[in-house]
Enzyme design. Structure first.
Site, PDB file in Angstrom:
ATOM      1  N   SER A 262     108.213 -47.551   6.239  1.00 28.80           N
ATOM      2  CA  SER A 262     109.635 -47.049   6.829  1.00 28.80           C
ATOM      3  C   SER A 262     110.227 -47.844   7.182  1.00 28.80           C
ATOM      4  O   SER A 262     109.777 -49.030   7.843  1.00 28.80           O
ATOM      5  CB  SER A 262     108.908 -46.089   7.212  1.00 28.80           C
ATOM      6  OG  SER A 262     110.485 -45.001   7.972  1.00 28.80           O
ATOM      7  N   ASN A 263     111.276 -47.516   8.012  1.00 22.82           N
ATOM      8  CA  ASN A 263     111.742 -48.762   9.148  1.00 22.82           C
ATOM      9  C   ASN A 263     112.085 -48.049  10.714  1.00 22.82           C
ATOM     10  O   ASN A 263     111.698 -46.996  10.677  1.00 22.82           O
ATOM     11  CB  ASN A 263     113.423 -48.762   8.545  1.00 22.82           C
ATOM     12  CG  ASN A 263     114.120 -47.501   8.043  1.00 22.82           C
ATOM     13  OD1 ASN A 263     114.081 -47.035   8.749  1.00 22.82           O
ATOM     14  ND2 ASN A 263     114.152 -47.191   6.301  1.00 22.82           N
ATOM     15  N   ALA A 264     113.240 -48.256  11.650  1.00 21.43           N
ATOM     16  CA  ALA A 264     112.774 -48.561  12.587  1.00 21.43           C
ATOM     17  C   ALA A 264     114.360 -47.007  12.896  1.00 21.43           C
ATOM     18  O   ALA A 264     114.908 -47.123  14.333  1.00 21.43           O
ATOM     19  CB  ALA A 264     113.191 -48.998  13.818  1.00 21.43           C
TER      20      ALA A 264
END
Ligand code: CTP
Ligand code: CA
Length: 207
Positions: free
Chosen positions: A21-23
């Site tokens: 995923s990502n932030a």
């Protein structure tokens, strides 16, 4: 108007308990949903997993994977006047999702990744009379990269922001038109930037 807003990250599962995923905090998309509702619009928020309260009055479609985002947007977009795509979509997913939980082998492993589908490009290609506002997060050659995305995804404008925005409360954005003109620049808390962006869409984008 009835506005579709995508927000937050997507997740791509490696096995049943692990994902890429990502932030993305989802803050920009949620702030836009709130600002649009405050301005009297109807909002459908297609959201990845985030730690935020859903704005009062928004209809919500909760998604995890890019495939789920795609299915939800394809279903909802035809009944909307336009889309604001703030979601931080995973560009790659593991080729295979392992069922259950992977166990250690004692050896290095290689994860094979394939590209996910470009949801905004697909919606742009079928937009008809609807308007499309894209977001572009760039760390190098920002204007050229944002313009390439605007054209590829058939956006009516693209909101360029820099990578410092990703988990921050503040944002600095530049709005580029299809003829590569800077149409507006907004700086400040994401909530203030969101309100200005909704006004901009009402006055300059929605037809
Ligand atoms: N987007 C999308 N589906 C994807 C990737 C991106 O709908 N698979 C949308 C984002 O929500 C955003 C816009 O497209 O509104 C631009 O996203 P960005 O990640 O900046 O561009 P990419 O086309 O993915 O290019 P790259 O990450 O390689 O720079
Ligand atoms: Ca991307």
């Amino acid at each position: 108007m009835r506005i579709l807003i995508t927000a937050g990250p997507t997740r791509e599962y490696v096995d049943d308990v692990r994902f890429l995923s990502n932030a993305s905090s989802g803050r920009m998309g949620y702030a836009l949903a709130e600002a649009a509702i405050a301005a009297g619009h109807e909002v459908i928020l297609v959201t990845g997993p985030v730690d935020l309260d859903v704005p009062d009055g928004a209809k919500v479609s909760a998604i995890e994977t890019t495939d789920e985002l795609r299915m939800s947007c394809l279903e909802l977009f035809p009944s909307c006047d336009g889309i604001i795509a703030t979601a931080a979509v995973c560009d790659y997913r593991p080729r295979e999702r392992v069922h259950g939980k992977m166990t250690k082998t004692g050896q290095p492993i290689v994860l094979e990744l394939v590209e996910t589908s470009d949801v905004l490009a697909e919606l742009g290609a079928q937009k008809g009379h609807r308007w499309v506002v894209g977001f572009a997060l760039e760390s190098q050659d920002p204007r050229n990269n944002a313009m390439r995305k605007l054209r590829m995804k058939q956006c009516d404008c693209i909101v360029l922001n820099d990578t410092s925005a990703i988990s921050s409360l503040e944002n600095r954005v530049e709005i580029l038109s299809p003829d590569a003109e800077t149409q507006a620049e907004f700086t400040g808390l994401k909530t203030d930037v969101a309100a200005q962006l909704i006004t901009f869409i009402e006055q300059r984008i929605a037809r």
